[in-house]
Write a protein that holds these residues in place. Structure first.
Motif, PDB file in Angstrom:
ATOM      1  N   MET A  16      22.704  54.344   9.605  1.00 25.52           N
ATOM      2  CA  MET A  16      21.422  53.884  10.128  1.00 25.52           C
ATOM      3  C   MET A  16      21.121  54.577  11.444  1.00 25.52           C
ATOM      4  O   MET A  16      22.011  55.141  12.073  1.00 25.52           O
ATOM      5  CB  MET A  16      21.430  52.370  10.338  1.00 25.52           C
ATOM      6  N   SER A  17      19.846  54.542  11.821  1.00 23.05           N
ATOM      7  CA  SER A  17      19.454  55.014  13.143  1.00 23.05           C
ATOM      8  C   SER A  17      18.762  53.858  13.855  1.00 23.05           C
ATOM      9  O   SER A  17      18.180  52.986  13.216  1.00 23.05           O
ATOM     10  CB  SER A  17      18.542  56.237  13.056  1.00 23.05           C
ATOM     11  N   VAL A  18      18.860  53.850  15.175  1.00 23.35           N
ATOM     12  CA  VAL A  18      18.297  52.759  15.966  1.00 23.35           C
ATOM     13  C   VAL A  18      17.445  53.318  17.106  1.00 23.35           C
ATOM     14  O   VAL A  18      17.613  54.468  17.506  1.00 23.35           O
ATOM     15  CB  VAL A  18      19.395  51.837  16.553  1.00 23.35           C
ATOM     16  N   SER A  19      16.546  52.474  17.598  1.00 19.09           N
ATOM     17  CA  SER A  19      15.740  52.764  18.780  1.00 19.09           C
ATOM     18  C   SER A  19      15.816  51.552  19.693  1.00 19.09           C
ATOM     19  O   SER A  19      16.178  50.460  19.251  1.00 19.09           O
ATOM     20  CB  SER A  19      14.273  53.015  18.411  1.00 19.09           C
ATOM     21  N   VAL A  20      15.428  51.750  20.948  1.00 18.41           N
ATOM     22  CA  VAL A  20      15.399  50.626  21.873  1.00 18.41           C
ATOM     23  C   VAL A  20      14.280  49.666  21.457  1.00 18.41           C
ATOM     24  O   VAL A  20      13.221  50.093  20.989  1.00 18.41           O
ATOM     25  CB  VAL A  20      15.226  51.131  23.329  1.00 18.41           C
ATOM     26  N   LEU A  21      14.542  48.382  21.571  1.00 16.36           N
ATOM     27  CA  LEU A  21      13.525  47.375  21.273  1.00 16.36           C
ATOM     28  C   LEU A  21      12.555  47.311  22.442  1.00 16.36           C
ATOM     29  O   LEU A  21      12.967  47.121  23.579  1.00 16.36           O
ATOM     30  CB  LEU A  21      14.174  46.003  21.042  1.00 16.36           C
ATOM     31  N   THR A  22      11.279  47.488  22.163  1.00 16.64           N
ATOM     32  CA  THR A  22      10.240  47.408  23.189  1.00 16.64           C
ATOM     33  C   THR A  22       9.427  46.134  22.967  1.00 16.64           C
ATOM     34  O   THR A  22       9.453  45.558  21.869  1.00 16.64           O
ATOM     35  CB  THR A  22       9.289  48.628  23.103  1.00 16.64           C
ATOM     36  N   PRO A  23       8.671  45.699  23.977  1.00 18.32           N
ATOM     37  CA  PRO A  23       7.815  44.526  23.781  1.00 18.32           C
ATOM     38  C   PRO A  23       6.830  44.712  22.617  1.00 18.32           C
ATOM     39  O   PRO A  23       6.574  43.766  21.869  1.00 18.32           O
ATOM     40  CB  PRO A  23       7.080  44.388  25.114  1.00 18.32           C
ATOM     41  N   ASP A  24       6.312  45.930  22.440  1.00 16.81           N
ATOM     42  CA  ASP A  24       5.379  46.186  21.332  1.00 16.81           C
ATOM     43  C   ASP A  24       6.049  46.028  19.972  1.00 16.81           C
ATOM     44  O   ASP A  24       5.480  45.438  19.053  1.00 16.81           O
ATOM     45  CB  ASP A  24       4.775  47.592  21.441  1.00 16.81           C
ATOM     46  N   ILE A  25       7.258  46.557  19.839  1.00 14.78           N
ATOM     47  CA  ILE A  25       7.980  46.429  18.565  1.00 14.78           C
ATOM     48  C   ILE A  25       8.318  44.961  18.311  1.00 14.78           C
ATOM     49  O   ILE A  25       8.166  44.471  17.191  1.00 14.78           O
ATOM     50  CB  ILE A  25       9.262  47.301  18.558  1.00 14.78           C
ATOM     51  N   ALA A  26       8.757  44.250  19.350  1.00 14.99           N
ATOM     52  CA  ALA A  26       9.069  42.825  19.202  1.00 14.99           C
ATOM     53  C   ALA A  26       7.837  42.069  18.705  1.00 14.99           C
ATOM     54  O   ALA A  26       7.932  41.236  17.801  1.00 14.99           O
ATOM     55  CB  ALA A  26       9.570  42.250  20.522  1.00 14.99           C
ATOM     56  N   ARG A  27       6.684  42.381  19.268  1.00 18.88           N
ATOM     57  CA  ARG A  27       5.439  41.727  18.849  1.00 18.88           C
ATOM     58  C   ARG A  27       5.132  42.041  17.390  1.00 18.88           C
ATOM     59  O   ARG A  27       4.771  41.161  16.614  1.00 18.88           O
ATOM     60  CB  ARG A  27       4.297  42.182  19.774  1.00 18.88           C
ATOM     61  N   GLU A  28       5.285  43.318  16.991  1.00 22.56           N
ATOM     62  CA  GLU A  28       5.055  43.720  15.598  1.00 22.56           C
ATOM     63  C   GLU A  28       5.983  42.969  14.637  1.00 22.56           C
ATOM     64  O   GLU A  28       5.585  42.626  13.532  1.00 22.56           O
ATOM     65  CB  GLU A  28       5.276  45.224  15.415  1.00 22.56           C
ATOM     66  N   LEU A  29       7.229  42.734  15.069  1.00 18.46           N
ATOM     67  CA  LEU A  29       8.213  42.048  14.228  1.00 18.46           C
ATOM     68  C   LEU A  29       8.074  40.528  14.299  1.00 18.46           C
ATOM     69  O   LEU A  29       8.737  39.812  13.559  1.00 18.46           O
ATOM     70  CB  LEU A  29       9.634  42.456  14.636  1.00 18.46           C
ATOM     71  N   GLY A  30       7.231  40.056  15.227  1.00 18.56           N
ATOM     72  CA  GLY A  30       7.019  38.623  15.362  1.00 18.56           C
ATOM     73  C   GLY A  30       8.186  37.893  15.990  1.00 18.56           C
ATOM     74  O   GLY A  30       8.452  36.733  15.685  1.00 18.56           O
ATOM     75  N   ILE A  31       8.902  38.592  16.884  1.00 16.83           N
ATOM     76  CA  ILE A  31      10.050  37.973  17.556  1.00 16.83           C
ATOM     77  C   ILE A  31       9.856  38.038  19.059  1.00 16.83           C
ATOM     78  O   ILE A  31       9.037  38.799  19.567  1.00 16.83           O
ATOM     79  CB  ILE A  31      11.384  38.666  17.167  1.00 16.83           C
ATOM     80  N   GLU A  32      10.651  37.244  19.769  1.00 19.70           N
ATOM     81  CA  GLU A  32      10.621  37.258  21.217  1.00 19.70           C
ATOM     82  C   GLU A  32      11.327  38.516  21.718  1.00 19.70           C
ATOM     83  O   GLU A  32      12.375  38.897  21.202  1.00 19.70           O
ATOM     84  CB  GLU A  32      11.325  36.010  21.740  1.00 19.70           C
ATOM     85  N   PHE A  33      10.758  39.152  22.734  1.00 18.15           N
ATOM     86  CA  PHE A  33      11.365  40.364  23.287  1.00 18.15           C
ATOM     87  C   PHE A  33      12.670  40.032  23.993  1.00 18.15           C
ATOM     88  O   PHE A  33      12.786  39.034  24.692  1.00 18.15           O
ATOM     89  CB  PHE A  33      10.404  41.041  24.275  1.00 18.15           C
ATOM     90  N   ALA A  34      13.672  40.871  23.788  1.00 23.02           N
ATOM     91  CA  ALA A  34      14.957  40.772  24.475  1.00 23.02           C
ATOM     92  C   ALA A  34      15.535  42.181  24.563  1.00 23.02           C
ATOM     93  O   ALA A  34      15.126  43.069  23.817  1.00 23.02           O
ATOM     94  CB  ALA A  34      15.905  39.865  23.705  1.00 23.02           C
ATOM     95  N   LYS A  35      16.468  42.382  25.473  1.00 19.10           N
ATOM     96  CA  LYS A  35      17.132  43.682  25.556  1.00 19.10           C
ATOM     97  C   LYS A  35      18.018  43.836  24.330  1.00 19.10           C
ATOM     98  O   LYS A  35      18.946  43.046  24.133  1.00 19.10           O
ATOM     99  CB  LYS A  35      17.956  43.794  26.830  1.00 19.10           C
ATOM    100  N   ALA A  36      17.718  44.823  23.508  1.00 24.34           N
ATOM    101  CA  ALA A  36      18.467  45.049  22.269  1.00 24.34           C
ATOM    102  C   ALA A  36      18.024  46.379  21.676  1.00 24.34           C
ATOM    103  O   ALA A  36      17.186  47.080  22.245  1.00 24.34           O
ATOM    104  CB  ALA A  36      18.205  43.912  21.273  1.00 24.34           C
TER     105      ALA A  36
END
Length: 105
Positions: A16-36
């Protein structure tokens, strides 16, 4: 996923490949933003896919080590060798679960 994000960090050992979780991505996923970090892509028929990891999953821990950014992810992945069983804490939506990925070449 927007183009102004850092390039995904790939791990063929985990499939798999990963990226840093941003507030925009968290919003798109419908989750609360956190460092991850967020799973950006899953290799077809790779170890992550076989373990049930999906694009958009949030990686919270690898082998009990907290993952708050790409540096944490890379440090954890560099310790993994082919054949290792890797315990990953994954958040998907409102629930969190552990998955075990068998690292492959």
């Amino acid at each position: 996923v927007q183009n102004d994000l850092p390039a995904p960090t790939a791990s063929s050992l985990l499939g798999m490949s990963v990226s840093v979780l941003t507030p925009d991505i968290a919003r798109e996923l419908g989750i609360e933003f956190a460092k991850a970090v967020v799973v950006a892509d899953v290799m077809e028929e790779g170890p992550a896919q076989e373990a049930g990891v999906l694009q958009g999953d949030i990686i919270k821990e690898i082998n009990k080590a907290p993952i708050q950014d790409l540096t944490d992810y890379q440090k954890s992945v560099t310790k993994v060798k082919t054949g290792d069983q890797v315990l990953i804490l994954v958040q998907r939506g409102d629930y969190t679960q552990f998955v075990v990925i068998k690292a492959q070449k």
